[in-house]
Design an enzyme around this catalytic site. Structure first.
Site, PDB file in Angstrom:
ATOM      1  N   GLY A 315       0.837  -1.195   0.000  1.00 42.61           N
ATOM      2  CA  GLY A 315       0.000   0.000   0.000  1.00 42.61           C
ATOM      3  C   GLY A 315       0.868   1.239   0.000  1.00 42.61           C
ATOM      4  N   ALA A 316       1.942   1.191   0.786  1.00 47.59           N
ATOM      5  CA  ALA A 316       2.904   2.286   0.865  1.00 47.59           C
ATOM      6  C   ALA A 316       4.154   1.778   1.564  1.00 47.59           C
ATOM      7  CB  ALA A 316       2.309   3.475   1.617  1.00 47.59           C
ATOM      8  N   MET A 317       5.237   2.553   1.475  1.00 49.81           N
ATOM      9  CA  MET A 317       6.510   2.167   2.094  1.00 49.81           C
ATOM     10  C   MET A 317       7.177   3.397   2.683  1.00 49.81           C
ATOM     11  SD  MET A 317       8.670  -0.006   3.004  1.00 49.81           S
ATOM     12  CE  MET A 317      10.177   0.373   3.869  1.00 49.81           C
ATOM     13  N   GLU A 318       7.613   3.269   3.951  1.00 49.16           N
ATOM     14  CA  GLU A 318       8.036   4.391   4.775  1.00 49.16           C
ATOM     15  C   GLU A 318       9.464   4.858   4.544  1.00 49.16           C
ATOM     16  OE1 GLU A 318       8.753   0.570   7.247  1.00 49.16           O
ATOM     17  OE2 GLU A 318       7.191   1.321   5.911  1.00 49.16           O
ATOM     18  N   HIS A 351       0.119   6.015   9.238  1.00 50.94           N
ATOM     19  CA  HIS A 351       0.931   4.813   9.438  1.00 50.94           C
ATOM     20  C   HIS A 351       2.365   5.047   8.956  1.00 50.94           C
ATOM     21  CE1 HIS A 351       1.533   0.302   9.331  1.00 50.94           C
ATOM     22  NE2 HIS A 351       2.439   0.690   8.458  1.00 50.94           N
ATOM     23  N   GLU A 352       2.499   5.587   7.748  1.00 50.28           N
ATOM     24  CA  GLU A 352       3.843   5.814   7.198  1.00 50.28           C
ATOM     25  C   GLU A 352       4.564   6.928   7.953  1.00 50.28           C
ATOM     26  OE1 GLU A 352       4.758   3.518   5.345  1.00 50.28           O
ATOM     27  OE2 GLU A 352       2.740   2.752   4.970  1.00 50.28           O
ATOM     28  N   HIS A 355       6.090   5.524  11.081  1.00 48.68           N
ATOM     29  CA  HIS A 355       7.303   4.767  10.795  1.00 48.68           C
ATOM     30  C   HIS A 355       8.564   5.642  10.767  1.00 48.68           C
ATOM     31  CE1 HIS A 355       6.415   0.601  10.174  1.00 48.68           C
ATOM     32  NE2 HIS A 355       5.487   0.810   9.249  1.00 48.68           N
TER      33      HIS A 355
END
Length: 373
Positions: A315-318, A351-352, A355
């Site tokens: 979904g996404a990456m931090e 959420h990201e 992180h």
């Protein structure tokens, strides 16, 4: 009768030969021993990487790179073990030398595992001295773009009847080794210096840090050089790359979203979709302000980019300083996007952002302890 049947079944079972001799079964590696085959020894540790990448979205066959890795040996050893995956590295392009004798090449030979350990072993012609800095120099290597979106990969999108390309990355958990040779475990934190050479046609080239003010690297014919500032000490999986023609909105623009957050904050998306990035620009900044209050620690990087790309495995990456999202996980069309979907986009952004502290600043020793993330 039932007893006789049971004895018959037991006898038949005992008569079947074992798939392997008992001695083999007893000597088979334990789960811990199997796991240890994938874990790097801690004989040497990296402290600094200088990585140069030539990334061209119009050449999907391969990319090329070079890397200098400064290491410290913790024991007197003539072996170095790190990671490299789906790369061609020739012996003539490898050097290892000490800080005290930079003209003396200690390299003797190397092996690159073809199994899923991805271990890159370098053998030296003499021992390195304990705690004396050495450099591994890979003058040239050829890498492969990932077809499964884990690593550095090419993505496409269509506007009207025209197809456009971009390059981005997903290096978590163990795919930085697909971008450059490295100690690809979370605990091996180091400082990273990144230079990307890209065709002039691709104007937006980003990584974790802002563009460097003082240029250090030579030009390469046919490419524009993009040199980035050195990172803080960080894990390999948090590096990120973007070579594209995306457009952006940011908190330097006049209007209600200007300077909500104290560091430069950008949201990248396809050209002509910047109106859909305004929610992320507003909510993302406000959320960072509140997280700094909550943690009582400032976000440490000098910028925060968020980029919406068409193809993304998660979904996404931090990635620290350059967070990559699927388009549907970042962009909101007012009057079209449902309230539930908008709330979910907000949750993913939060959420990201979290992180940036939990995972990026404080990281697990290994992926065994991924709960910390």
């Amino acid at each position: 009768m039932y007893l006789l049947t049971l004895l018959t079944v037991i006898g038949a079972a005992c008569a079947v030969p074992l798939a392997a001799p008992l001695t083999e079964l007893l000597s088979a590696p334990t789960e811990q021993e199997r796991a240890a085959a994938y874990v790097l020894p801690r004989d040497t540790i990296p402290t600094f990487y200088d990585v140069r990448l030539i990334l061209d979205p119009d050449n999907e066959a391969y990319f090329t790179g070079a890397a200098d890795i400064r290491i410290l040996p913790f024991i007197n050893t003539n072996h170095i073990v790190l990671h490299a995956m789906e790369m061609v590295i020739n012996a003539a392009d490898i050097e290892v030398f000490s800080e005290r004798a930079p003209t003396v090449n200690l390299y003797q030979s190397h092996t690159l595992a073809t199994d899923d350990t991805h271990l890159f072993r370098i053998n030296l012609n003499q021992n390195m001295t304990i705690l004396q800095p050495h450099t591994i120099r890979i003058k040239h290597y050829v890498g492969q773009y990932a077809l499964n979106m884990f690593g550095v990969y090419v993505s496409t999108y269509t506007t009207g009847s025209t197809t456009y390309k971009l390059i981005t990355s997903q290096l978590q958990p163990t795919f930085a080794r697909r971008a450059f040779p490295c100690y690809d475990e979370p605990s091996f934190k180091a400082i990273f210096r990144t230079t990307i050479y890209a065709p002039q046609a691709y104007k937006v080239v980003r990584s974790n840090m802002p563009i460097r003010a003082n240029e250090l690297k030579p030009a390469v014919d046919g490419y524009v050089k993009h040199e980035f500032d050195d990172t803080l000490s960080m894990s390999t999986y948090l590096l990120a790359y973007l070579v594209s023609n995306l457009d952006y909105v940011d908190n330097a623009m006049e209007g209600p979203y200007k300077d909500i957050y104290r560091v430069p904050f950008r949201v990248y998306s396809r050209p002509d979709t910047q109106n859909t990035a305004m929610f992320a620009l507003e909510f993302g900044q406000k959320n960072m302000v509140e997280l700094e209050k909550y943690t009582e620690f400032e976000y440490e990087f000098p910028k925060l980019d968020k980029a919406a790309v068409p193809d993304f495995a998660a979904g996404a990456m931090e990635n620290w300083g350059l967070v990559i999202y699927r388009e549907v996980a970042l962009l909101v069309t007012e009057g079209v996007t449902t309230t539930a979907t908008k709330q979910n986009v907000g949750r993913i952004i939060c959420h990201e952002n979290v992180h940036q502290w939990f995972g990026n600043e404080v990281s697990p020793l290994s992926w065994t302890y991924t709960w910390l993330n």
